[in-house]
Design a protein around this motif. Structure first.
Motif, PDB file in Angstrom:
ATOM      1  N   GLN A   1      37.072  51.706  50.721  1.00 46.31           N
ATOM      2  CA  GLN A   1      37.394  53.051  51.174  1.00 46.31           C
ATOM      3  C   GLN A   1      38.732  53.005  51.913  1.00 46.31           C
ATOM      4  O   GLN A   1      38.948  52.165  52.776  1.00 46.31           O
ATOM      5  CB  GLN A   1      36.311  53.570  52.120  1.00 46.31           C
ATOM      6  CG  GLN A   1      36.466  55.007  52.554  1.00 46.31           C
ATOM      7  CD  GLN A   1      35.863  55.994  51.567  1.00 46.31           C
ATOM      8  OE1 GLN A   1      34.905  55.662  50.857  1.00 46.31           O
ATOM      9  NE2 GLN A   1      36.404  57.195  51.518  1.00 46.31           N
TER      10      GLN A   1
ATOM     11  N   GLU B   1      38.899  53.830  37.921  1.00 46.53           N
ATOM     12  CA  GLU B   1      37.632  54.200  38.563  1.00 46.53           C
ATOM     13  C   GLU B   1      37.009  52.989  39.242  1.00 46.53           C
ATOM     14  O   GLU B   1      36.508  53.075  40.371  1.00 46.53           O
ATOM     15  CB  GLU B   1      36.672  54.777  37.523  1.00 46.53           C
ATOM     16  CG  GLU B   1      37.044  56.159  37.026  1.00 46.53           C
ATOM     17  CD  GLU B   1      36.112  56.645  35.935  1.00 46.53           C
ATOM     18  OE1 GLU B   1      35.879  57.859  35.863  1.00 46.53           O
ATOM     19  OE2 GLU B   1      35.617  55.793  35.151  1.00 46.53           O
TER      20      GLU B   1
ATOM     21  N   VAL C   1      40.032  54.248  42.899  1.00 43.17           N
ATOM     22  CA  VAL C   1      41.180  55.116  43.150  1.00 43.17           C
ATOM     23  C   VAL C   1      40.772  56.422  43.814  1.00 43.17           C
ATOM     24  O   VAL C   1      41.507  56.968  44.643  1.00 43.17           O
ATOM     25  CB  VAL C   1      41.936  55.390  41.832  1.00 43.17           C
ATOM     26  CG1 VAL C   1      42.838  56.607  41.946  1.00 43.17           C
ATOM     27  CG2 VAL C   1      42.767  54.181  41.446  1.00 43.17           C
ATOM     28  N   GLU C   2      39.574  56.921  43.477  1.00 45.47           N
ATOM     29  CA  GLU C   2      39.150  58.197  44.063  1.00 45.47           C
ATOM     30  C   GLU C   2      38.930  58.101  45.573  1.00 45.47           C
ATOM     31  O   GLU C   2      38.896  59.112  46.270  1.00 45.47           O
ATOM     32  CB  GLU C   2      37.877  58.711  43.377  1.00 45.47           C
ATOM     33  CG  GLU C   2      36.628  57.861  43.595  1.00 45.47           C
ATOM     34  CD  GLU C   2      36.500  56.717  42.605  1.00 45.47           C
ATOM     35  OE1 GLU C   2      35.374  56.182  42.493  1.00 45.47           O
ATOM     36  OE2 GLU C   2      37.500  56.370  41.942  1.00 45.47           O
ATOM     37  N   ARG C   3      38.799  56.865  46.104  1.00 46.98           N
ATOM     38  CA  ARG C   3      38.612  56.682  47.551  1.00 46.98           C
ATOM     39  C   ARG C   3      39.797  55.978  48.198  1.00 46.98           C
ATOM     40  O   ARG C   3      39.758  55.665  49.383  1.00 46.98           O
ATOM     41  CB  ARG C   3      37.338  55.856  47.810  1.00 46.98           C
ATOM     42  CG  ARG C   3      36.057  56.548  47.356  1.00 46.98           C
ATOM     43  CD  ARG C   3      34.839  55.689  47.669  1.00 46.98           C
ATOM     44  NE  ARG C   3      34.952  54.356  47.071  1.00 46.98           N
ATOM     45  CZ  ARG C   3      34.708  54.072  45.791  1.00 46.98           C
ATOM     46  NH1 ARG C   3      34.330  55.040  44.981  1.00 46.98           N
ATOM     47  NH2 ARG C   3      34.836  52.838  45.323  1.00 46.98           N
TER      48      ARG C   3
ATOM     49  N   HIS D   1      45.915  59.831  35.292  1.00 49.84           N
ATOM     50  CA  HIS D   1      44.517  59.472  35.533  1.00 49.84           C
ATOM     51  C   HIS D   1      44.211  59.449  37.027  1.00 49.84           C
ATOM     52  O   HIS D   1      43.140  59.924  37.460  1.00 49.84           O
ATOM     53  CB  HIS D   1      44.214  58.095  34.927  1.00 49.84           C
ATOM     54  CG  HIS D   1      44.153  58.084  33.432  1.00 49.84           C
ATOM     55  ND1 HIS D   1      43.710  59.157  32.699  1.00 49.84           N
ATOM     56  CD2 HIS D   1      44.463  57.105  32.526  1.00 49.84           C
ATOM     57  CE1 HIS D   1      43.754  58.859  31.407  1.00 49.84           C
ATOM     58  NE2 HIS D   1      44.213  57.625  31.276  1.00 49.84           N
ATOM     59  N   ALA D   2      45.125  58.885  37.817  1.00 52.45           N
ATOM     60  CA  ALA D   2      44.893  58.775  39.259  1.00 52.45           C
ATOM     61  C   ALA D   2      44.775  60.150  39.904  1.00 52.45           C
ATOM     62  O   ALA D   2      43.906  60.373  40.758  1.00 52.45           O
ATOM     63  CB  ALA D   2      46.014  57.968  39.904  1.00 52.45           C
ATOM     64  N   LYS D   3      45.643  61.079  39.510  1.00 50.27           N
ATOM     65  CA  LYS D   3      45.586  62.425  40.073  1.00 50.27           C
ATOM     66  C   LYS D   3      44.331  63.168  39.628  1.00 50.27           C
ATOM     67  O   LYS D   3      43.817  64.025  40.351  1.00 50.27           O
ATOM     68  CB  LYS D   3      46.841  63.204  39.664  1.00 50.27           C
ATOM     69  CG  LYS D   3      48.091  62.753  40.401  1.00 50.27           C
ATOM     70  CD  LYS D   3      47.959  63.022  41.903  1.00 50.27           C
ATOM     71  CE  LYS D   3      49.202  62.645  42.663  1.00 50.27           C
ATOM     72  NZ  LYS D   3      49.113  62.984  44.099  1.00 50.27           N
ATOM     73  N   ARG D   4      43.860  62.834  38.449  1.00 48.40           N
ATOM     74  CA  ARG D   4      42.595  63.431  37.982  1.00 48.40           C
ATOM     75  C   ARG D   4      41.433  62.953  38.841  1.00 48.40           C
ATOM     76  O   ARG D   4      40.525  63.726  39.170  1.00 48.40           O
ATOM     77  CB  ARG D   4      42.377  63.050  36.516  1.00 48.40           C
ATOM     78  CG  ARG D   4      41.035  63.458  35.950  1.00 48.40           C
ATOM     79  CD  ARG D   4      40.908  63.005  34.505  1.00 48.40           C
ATOM     80  NE  ARG D   4      39.554  63.108  34.013  1.00 48.40           N
ATOM     81  CZ  ARG D   4      39.143  62.664  32.826  1.00 48.40           C
ATOM     82  NH1 ARG D   4      40.010  62.102  32.005  1.00 48.40           N
ATOM     83  NH2 ARG D   4      37.881  62.775  32.456  1.00 48.40           N
ATOM     84  N   LEU D   5      41.471  61.682  39.237  1.00 48.15           N
ATOM     85  CA  LEU D   5      40.399  61.113  40.057  1.00 48.15           C
ATOM     86  C   LEU D   5      40.530  61.481  41.530  1.00 48.15           C
ATOM     87  O   LEU D   5      39.533  61.597  42.241  1.00 48.15           O
ATOM     88  CB  LEU D   5      40.396  59.585  39.917  1.00 48.15           C
ATOM     89  CG  LEU D   5      40.045  59.028  38.540  1.00 48.15           C
ATOM     90  CD1 LEU D   5      40.325  57.525  38.499  1.00 48.15           C
ATOM     91  CD2 LEU D   5      38.573  59.301  38.214  1.00 48.15           C
ATOM     92  N   ASN D   6      41.774  61.634  41.991  1.00 46.96           N
ATOM     93  CA  ASN D   6      42.017  61.862  43.415  1.00 46.96           C
ATOM     94  C   ASN D   6      43.281  62.718  43.545  1.00 46.96           C
ATOM     95  O   ASN D   6      44.384  62.196  43.637  1.00 46.96           O
ATOM     96  CB  ASN D   6      42.184  60.521  44.135  1.00 46.96           C
ATOM     97  CG  ASN D   6      42.292  60.665  45.638  1.00 46.96           C
ATOM     98  OD1 ASN D   6      42.498  61.760  46.152  1.00 46.96           O
ATOM     99  ND2 ASN D   6      42.164  59.550  46.344  1.00 46.96           N
TER     100      ASN D   6
ATOM    101  N   LEU E   1      45.835  62.011  46.359  1.00 46.06           N
ATOM    102  CA  LEU E   1      46.296  60.635  46.522  1.00 46.06           C
ATOM    103  C   LEU E   1      47.825  60.547  46.575  1.00 46.06           C
ATOM    104  O   LEU E   1      48.514  61.090  45.722  1.00 46.06           O
ATOM    105  CB  LEU E   1      45.786  59.789  45.353  1.00 46.06           C
ATOM    106  CG  LEU E   1      46.173  58.300  45.341  1.00 46.06           C
ATOM    107  CD1 LEU E   1      45.549  57.576  46.519  1.00 46.06           C
ATOM    108  CD2 LEU E   1      45.754  57.655  44.026  1.00 46.06           C
TER     109      LEU E   1
END
Length: 266
Positions: A11, A69, A73-75, A95-100, A103
């Motif tokens: 985290q 994932e 990356v989402e955390r 992909h990173a912006k989709r997950l977070n 970020l």
């Protein structure tokens, strides 16, 4: 080869994509400040050596959604893309912006060419290494000449805030013009406005070179150089305008300002 096959529970960590020279250097500073990181690289030798040294480095393609994932990356609190594979960098950012969506992402690139595209793709900061090397050299030079540190820092910050405006103003030689990757880049070109040129007697605003995506970066009059002249400056005979733009646009503007049909010499 160890891959991030199981989702990370970390985290607030930093995800480093690319563990070459740049990625490893960043990781050392993160470690020294107590920040947790997880790194990805496609070179099995680097991954093997780093893991033997006790570092959290995995073999994996950072442009793969599942891989991102699994490294959490989402955390994560920060994404660093330190490799120089532009298509992969764009995919990783998407992909990173989709997950977070919130970020922060810092991306390394070789030069200024893809900065705007990377920012549009979701990068928070883009670091062109060739320009930053020039900035470092400039910093040392100015300090050696006795310029106060706060003035040096101010100058460098102004360039970063303007996306390295001054560092993009370059005269390019004949060897640059034959490189395919250089043909679309902006360059400086000096135009002499002799008596009788259509531009004589008009203000820079009236000339409106910006319509052709060309900027007037300086005017030379009576051997005196003025940087970024005001739009109200009236052009006189024998002035030299220093223009910044792509080769095609420079040719178009020079023909319009001088009334001549031949393109500028390169």
């Amino acid at each position: 080869m160890p891959t991030p096959s199981e989702p990370s529970t970390s985290q607030g960590h930093v995800v480093i994509c690319g563990f070459g020279r740049t990625g490893q250097t960043v990781s050392r500073f993160l470690e020294s400040e107590g920040f947790e990181f997880i790194a990805l690289d496609m070179d099995p030798a680097i991954v093997r050596e780093a893991r033997l040294a006790g570092q959290p480095v995995f073999y994996g393609d950072a442009s793969d959604l599942t891989i991102l994932e699994n490294v959490g990356v989402e955390r994560a609190s920060l994404l660093i893309i330190s490799h120089d594979d532009k298509p992969a960098a764009f995919m990783t950012l998407r992909h990173a912006k989709r997950l977070n969506a919130s970020l922060s992402a810092v991306v390394r690139t070789r030069d200024q060419q893809h900065v705007e595209e990377l920012l549009a793709a979701g990068a928070t900061e883009v670091i062109p290494e060739t320009l930053e090397a020039s900035m470092l050299l400039t910093s040392h030079a100015l300090q050696s000449l006795g310029v106060p540190l706060f003035r040096v820092a101010q100058q460098l910050q102004e360039q970063r805030s303007s996306h390295y405006r001054m560092l993009r103003e370059l005269f390019r030689g004949t060897l640059d013009s034959i490189k395919p990757e250089e043909t679309e880049k902006e360059s400086l070109h000096s135009v002499i406005l002799h008596e009788g040129c259509p531009a004589i007697g008009h203000s820079l605003s009236e000339l409106d070179t910006e319509q052709d995506q060309v900027s007037v970066t300086a005017i030379v009059r009576n051997n005196e150089r003025e940087r970024y002249p005001a739009g109200s400056t009236e052009v006189q005979a024998d002035d030299v305008l220093v223009l910044l733009g792509s080769q095609d646009n420079l040719e178009r503007v020079e023909r319009r300002l001088t009334g001549l049909e031949q393109p500028p010499a390169q």
